[in-house]
Write a protein that holds these residues in place. Structure first.
Motif, PDB file in Angstrom:
ATOM      1  N   LYS A  32      23.922  32.425  36.346  1.00  0.00           N
ATOM      2  CA  LYS A  32      24.379  33.632  35.664  1.00  0.00           C
ATOM      3  C   LYS A  32      25.347  34.419  36.537  1.00  0.00           C
ATOM      4  N   ASN A  33      25.006  34.584  37.811  1.00  0.00           N
ATOM      5  CA  ASN A  33      25.866  35.334  38.722  1.00  0.00           C
ATOM      6  C   ASN A  33      27.220  34.658  38.913  1.00  0.00           C
ATOM      7  N   THR A  34      27.217  33.317  38.931  1.00  0.00           N
ATOM      8  CA  THR A  34      28.475  32.573  39.071  1.00  0.00           C
ATOM      9  C   THR A  34      29.391  32.838  37.888  1.00  0.00           C
ATOM     10  N   LYS A  35      28.824  32.792  36.685  1.00  0.00           N
ATOM     11  CA  LYS A  35      29.617  33.053  35.476  1.00  0.00           C
ATOM     12  C   LYS A  35      30.077  34.503  35.431  1.00  0.00           C
ATOM     13  N   LEU A  36      29.211  35.401  35.860  1.00  0.00           N
ATOM     14  CA  LEU A  36      29.554  36.820  35.857  1.00  0.00           C
ATOM     15  C   LEU A  36      30.683  37.112  36.837  1.00  0.00           C
ATOM     16  N   GLN A  37      30.629  36.493  38.006  1.00  0.00           N
ATOM     17  CA  GLN A  37      31.691  36.673  38.998  1.00  0.00           C
ATOM     18  C   GLN A  37      33.019  36.120  38.506  1.00  0.00           C
ATOM     19  N   TYR A  38      32.958  34.999  37.786  1.00  0.00           N
ATOM     20  CA  TYR A  38      34.185  34.419  37.215  1.00  0.00           C
ATOM     21  C   TYR A  38      34.850  35.432  36.288  1.00  0.00           C
ATOM     22  N   VAL A  39      34.057  36.042  35.410  1.00  0.00           N
ATOM     23  CA  VAL A  39      34.584  37.012  34.454  1.00  0.00           C
ATOM     24  C   VAL A  39      35.116  38.241  35.180  1.00  0.00           C
ATOM     25  N   ARG A  40      34.379  38.714  36.176  1.00  0.00           N
ATOM     26  CA  ARG A  40      34.783  39.934  36.878  1.00  0.00           C
ATOM     27  C   ARG A  40      36.043  39.744  37.720  1.00  0.00           C
ATOM     28  N   LYS A  41      36.233  38.536  38.216  1.00  0.00           N
ATOM     29  CA  LYS A  41      37.395  38.274  39.074  1.00  0.00           C
ATOM     30  C   LYS A  41      38.609  37.772  38.295  1.00  0.00           C
ATOM     31  N   TYR A  42      38.413  37.468  37.022  1.00  0.00           N
ATOM     32  CA  TYR A  42      39.512  36.884  36.248  1.00  0.00           C
ATOM     33  C   TYR A  42      40.707  37.834  36.123  1.00  0.00           C
ATOM     34  N   LYS A  43      41.897  37.260  36.244  1.00  0.00           N
ATOM     35  CA  LYS A  43      43.141  37.977  36.024  1.00  0.00           C
ATOM     36  C   LYS A  43      44.172  36.964  35.552  1.00  0.00           C
ATOM     37  N   PRO A  44      44.900  37.258  34.462  1.00  0.00           N
ATOM     38  CA  PRO A  44      45.923  36.313  33.986  1.00  0.00           C
ATOM     39  C   PRO A  44      46.936  36.009  35.082  1.00  0.00           C
ATOM     40  N   HIS A  45      47.297  34.739  35.183  1.00  0.00           N
ATOM     41  CA  HIS A  45      48.239  34.342  36.230  1.00  0.00           C
ATOM     42  C   HIS A  45      49.676  34.746  35.896  1.00  0.00           C
ATOM     43  N   ARG A  46      49.962  34.934  34.631  1.00  0.00           N
ATOM     44  CA  ARG A  46      51.311  35.340  34.230  1.00  0.00           C
ATOM     45  C   ARG A  46      51.466  36.847  34.357  1.00  0.00           C
ATOM     46  N   ASP A  47      52.544  37.277  35.013  1.00  0.00           N
ATOM     47  CA  ASP A  47      52.773  38.705  35.214  1.00  0.00           C
ATOM     48  C   ASP A  47      53.135  39.429  33.919  1.00  0.00           C
ATOM     49  N   ILE A 102      37.178  46.763  27.427  1.00  0.00           N
ATOM     50  CA  ILE A 102      35.913  46.997  28.123  1.00  0.00           C
ATOM     51  C   ILE A 102      36.205  47.543  29.512  1.00  0.00           C
ATOM     52  N   GLN A 103      35.644  48.712  29.791  1.00  0.00           N
ATOM     53  CA  GLN A 103      35.890  49.347  31.082  1.00  0.00           C
ATOM     54  C   GLN A 103      35.265  48.536  32.206  1.00  0.00           C
ATOM     55  N   LYS A 104      36.031  48.405  33.279  1.00  0.00           N
ATOM     56  CA  LYS A 104      35.580  47.579  34.396  1.00  0.00           C
ATOM     57  C   LYS A 104      34.982  48.396  35.528  1.00  0.00           C
ATOM     58  N   GLY A 105      35.600  49.487  35.852  1.00  0.00           N
ATOM     59  CA  GLY A 105      35.114  50.290  36.976  1.00  0.00           C
ATOM     60  C   GLY A 105      35.517  51.729  36.784  1.00  0.00           C
ATOM     61  N   ARG A 106      36.579  52.105  37.447  1.00  0.00           N
ATOM     62  CA  ARG A 106      37.082  53.477  37.345  1.00  0.00           C
ATOM     63  C   ARG A 106      37.630  53.734  35.943  1.00  0.00           C
ATOM     64  N   PRO A 107      37.737  55.004  35.547  1.00  0.00           N
ATOM     65  CA  PRO A 107      38.360  55.332  34.257  1.00  0.00           C
ATOM     66  C   PRO A 107      39.759  54.728  34.166  1.00  0.00           C
ATOM     67  N   ARG A 108      40.076  54.193  33.013  1.00  0.00           N
ATOM     68  CA  ARG A 108      41.371  53.537  32.741  1.00  0.00           C
ATOM     69  C   ARG A 108      41.510  52.197  33.443  1.00  0.00           C
ATOM     70  N   ASP A 109      40.426  51.700  34.002  1.00  0.00           N
ATOM     71  CA  ASP A 109      40.432  50.369  34.621  1.00  0.00           C
ATOM     72  C   ASP A 109      39.636  49.446  33.698  1.00  0.00           C
ATOM     73  N   PHE A 110      40.345  48.494  33.065  1.00  0.00           N
ATOM     74  CA  PHE A 110      39.709  47.649  32.062  1.00  0.00           C
ATOM     75  C   PHE A 110      39.781  46.172  32.440  1.00  0.00           C
ATOM     76  N   TYR A 111      38.857  45.406  31.892  1.00  0.00           N
ATOM     77  CA  TYR A 111      38.913  43.955  32.060  1.00  0.00           C
ATOM     78  C   TYR A 111      40.194  43.434  31.398  1.00  0.00           C
ATOM     79  N   PRO A 112      40.809  42.393  31.957  1.00  0.00           N
ATOM     80  CA  PRO A 112      42.079  41.884  31.424  1.00  0.00           C
ATOM     81  C   PRO A 112      41.908  40.959  30.215  1.00  0.00           C
ATOM     82  N   SER A 275      28.231  32.260  29.103  1.00  0.00           N
ATOM     83  CA  SER A 275      28.719  30.878  28.955  1.00  0.00           C
ATOM     84  C   SER A 275      29.837  30.822  27.926  1.00  0.00           C
ATOM     85  N   ALA A 276      29.613  31.510  26.798  1.00  0.00           N
ATOM     86  CA  ALA A 276      30.638  31.549  25.753  1.00  0.00           C
ATOM     87  C   ALA A 276      31.876  32.293  26.234  1.00  0.00           C
ATOM     88  N   LEU A 277      31.673  33.443  26.874  1.00  0.00           N
ATOM     89  CA  LEU A 277      32.793  34.265  27.328  1.00  0.00           C
ATOM     90  C   LEU A 277      33.639  33.543  28.361  1.00  0.00           C
TER      91      LEU A 277
END
Length: 293
Positions: A32-47, A102-112, A275-277
């Protein structure tokens, strides 16, 4: 006092069972933690892509809005409910096209990644989302706030029509949300609508996955213990049936239980949703990397 041989053997077996159970629990937590870390660290490679856009569609009452809330609950570590949802409804509760961040941390900081909810598919002409609106949404032509009109699709002269969609406006993953306990009740018209939408997505190269909700209502074994999800022949048969009907491969169909009656998050529920996400995100990332500028 010395233990008898039989008691020593019993204690040894008990200790071994406890050790095995501890290893299983540790493995699940790690997974579970591995999948959660994947989601939390994800960022699109295209600028030029700020976020993945995930479009949900499916029958009325399938749990599209609840899935968005469940994903947010997992990532926030608490039960949330920003996407309006209603239990036991015979018609779609979602009326407007809306983007959910979905808010990630600070205000106006959202998951990509963002979710777009849609009105449920219904067969009556005066009810349900018009398939044409979903096709327009796939191409990025629908603006937030558009009220779905079951009788006709969004016209190009409407102020909610986006004539020049950017890469961020276009959909990168199409997810069909279907209730596992209602798969055998899908009509030919239901399936035709889903396949029609799927064909449009295929023409655009958009990856398609399915999320099967209400798995606890589809199988008594799972209702008894969610850990039985991959042991249930009943659920597997329903997944195979849906795969045959719509054409989505089995490895692109994910069983989940949405948060509906819980007041606290649960590790087993979280793991299935993650797993789905994770697969949704990785499929979207593959797609945007192949997109033309």
């Amino acid at each position: 006092m010395l233990l008898s041989a039989s008691k020593e053997a019993s204690c040894r077996v008990l200790n071994e069972l406890q050790a095995v159970e501890l290893r299983l629990v540790s493995a699940k937590v790690y997974n579970k933690n591995t999948k959660l870390q994947y989601v939390r660290k994800y960022k699109p490679h295209r600028d030029d892509v700020k976020h993945l856009r995930i479009l949900l569609h499916g029958p009325v009452g399938a749990g599209k809005s609840s899935f968005i809330n469940s994903v947010e609950s997992v990532l926030q570590g608490r039960i949330t409910g920003r996407a309006p949802a209603e239990a036991n409804t015979s018609e779609s509760f979602t009326k407007k096209y809306q983007t959910y961040k979905i808010q990630k941390g600070r205000p106006r900081d959202f998951y990509p990644f963002v979710f777009n909810d849609t009105m449920g598919l219904e067969m009556k002409e005066d009810r349900g989302v018009h398939p044409g609106d979903i096709k327009l949404a796939l191409k990025g032509h629908v603006k937030d706030g558009y009220t779905f009109n079951p009788a006709s699709k969004l016209s190009s002269d409407n102020h909610y029509y986006n004539a020049q969609p950017t890469l961020n406006d276009k959909v990168h993953v199409l997810v069909c949300i279907v209730p596992a306990d209602k798969i055998l009740l899908l009509t030919k018209d239901d399936v035709k609508k889903m396949k029609d939408i799927r064909e449009t997505a295929s023409d655009l190269g958009i990856p398609q996955l399915a999320v099967l909700t209400r798995i606890d209502l589809a199988c008594p074994l799972i209702k008894e213990d969610l850990k039985n999800v991959y042991k249930s022949k009943n659920l597997k048969e329903k997944m195979e049936k849906f795969s045959q009907l719509v054409g989505i491969p089995m490895n692109c169909i994910f069983p989940v239980k949405n948060y509906s009656e819980e007041i606290d998050v649960d590790s087993e529920v979280d793991s299935l949703i993650l797993s789905a996400l994770r697969r949704i995100i990785s499929s979207g990332e593959d797609f945007i990397n192949d997109m033309e500028t």
